[in-house]
Design a protein around this motif. Sequence first.
Motif, short mmCIF file in Angstrom:
data_model
loop_
_atom_site.label_atom_id
_atom_site.label_comp_id
_atom_site.label_asym_id
_atom_site.label_seq_id
_atom_site.Cartn_x
_atom_site.Cartn_y
_atom_site.Cartn_z
N ARG A 55 37.59 22.74 31.56
CA ARG A 55 38.81 23.51 31.30
C ARG A 55 39.21 24.58 32.66
NH1 ARG A 55 37.96 28.85 28.74
NH2 ARG A 55 35.89 29.39 28.49
N PRO A 56 40.45 25.03 32.80
CA PRO A 56 40.84 25.78 34.00
C PRO A 56 40.67 27.31 33.45
CG PRO A 56 42.73 25.05 32.76
CD PRO A 56 41.58 24.34 32.31
N VAL A 57 40.09 28.10 34.33
CA VAL A 57 39.92 29.35 34.30
C VAL A 57 40.66 30.26 35.32
CG1 VAL A 57 38.27 31.34 34.25
CG2 VAL A 57 37.42 28.84 33.32
N ALA A 58 41.58 31.17 34.87
CA ALA A 58 42.26 31.89 36.20
C ALA A 58 41.61 32.58 36.91
CB ALA A 58 43.22 32.87 35.39
N LEU A 59 41.87 32.44 38.32
CA LEU A 59 40.85 33.00 39.43
C LEU A 59 41.57 34.18 39.94
CD1 LEU A 59 39.16 30.96 41.84
CD2 LEU A 59 39.51 32.95 42.36
N CYS A 60 42.75 33.77 40.47
CA CYS A 60 43.76 35.09 41.23
C CYS A 60 45.22 34.31 41.37
CB CYS A 60 43.05 35.26 42.76
SG CYS A 60 43.31 33.82 43.91
N HIS A 61 45.91 35.40 41.78
CA HIS A 61 47.11 35.00 42.17
C HIS A 61 47.09 34.22 43.57
CE1 HIS A 61 49.10 37.14 39.08
NE2 HIS A 61 48.34 38.19 39.27
N SER A 62 48.22 33.25 43.85
CA SER A 62 48.20 32.34 44.93
C SER A 62 48.37 33.25 46.17
CB SER A 62 49.34 31.54 44.80
OG SER A 62 49.11 30.50 44.15
N GLY A 77 52.04 30.00 41.02
CA GLY A 77 51.61 31.02 41.74
C GLY A 77 50.37 31.39 41.14
N VAL A 78 49.54 31.02 40.50
CA VAL A 78 48.11 31.17 39.93
C VAL A 78 47.14 30.07 40.36
CG1 VAL A 78 46.83 31.61 37.85
CG2 VAL A 78 49.19 32.33 37.90
N VAL A 79 46.00 30.51 40.83
CA VAL A 79 44.86 29.86 41.26
C VAL A 79 44.01 29.86 40.05
CG1 VAL A 79 42.97 29.25 42.86
CG2 VAL A 79 45.17 30.07 43.72
N ARG A 80 43.39 28.47 39.81
CA ARG A 80 42.34 28.38 38.73
C ARG A 80 41.06 27.59 39.11
NH1 ARG A 80 47.61 27.78 36.44
NH2 ARG A 80 47.91 29.25 34.86
N TRP A 81 39.92 27.97 38.72
CA TRP A 81 38.80 27.12 38.84
C TRP A 81 38.45 26.35 37.50
CZ3 TRP A 81 34.10 27.58 36.49
CH2 TRP A 81 33.78 28.64 35.88
N HIS A 82 37.96 25.33 37.72
CA HIS A 82 37.75 24.52 36.58
C HIS A 82 36.10 24.34 36.20
CE1 HIS A 82 41.98 22.31 36.68
NE2 HIS A 82 41.67 23.16 37.63
N THR A 83 36.05 24.63 35.04
CA THR A 83 34.55 24.38 34.42
C THR A 83 34.02 23.03 34.81
OG1 THR A 83 35.07 23.75 32.31
CG2 THR A 83 34.93 26.23 32.80
N ALA A 84 32.74 22.80 34.48
CA ALA A 84 31.91 21.52 34.85
C ALA A 84 31.05 21.63 33.93
CB ALA A 84 31.72 21.09 36.17
N TYR A 85 30.07 20.51 33.85
CA TYR A 85 29.05 20.60 32.88
C TYR A 85 27.88 21.66 33.45
CZ TYR A 85 25.99 18.50 36.32
OH TYR A 85 25.36 18.11 37.44
#
Length: 122
Positions: free
Chosen positions: A4-11, A107-115
Amino acid sequence: MQERPVALCHSHELVDGGPAVAFDLVYAGQTCRAFAVRFRGGVHAYLNRCTHVGMELDGQPGRFFDDSGRWLLCHAHGAAYHPDSGACAGGPCRKGLVKIQVSEADGVVRWHTAYNLQPLEF
Ligand code: FES
């Protein structure tokens, strides 16, 4: 476990070749520092853990690029990594940085979870 994506910062917080945005996550059960940078337009994120002896790469917080803006450099002993892949590019690194998937939209950067990569509150 579903990604799932998690918000990280604004672009706009990530400038090409500029300072990184730091964030924390849980990697293989341990709380770890991570960082995101922009390089040639794209956003890339990695664990902030040099593969030489496991130190954080940035001596000054947020400063990962060398002066040329071409390499991610570890301040400790000079290991250099490719900004777009995290692969070792020279110096004492043993292998590439642990890469974290990211996406950028609206305008939002997200990182994605993994196992093995989870948010702190998970
Ligand atoms: S810990 Fe990064 S080069 Fe030694």
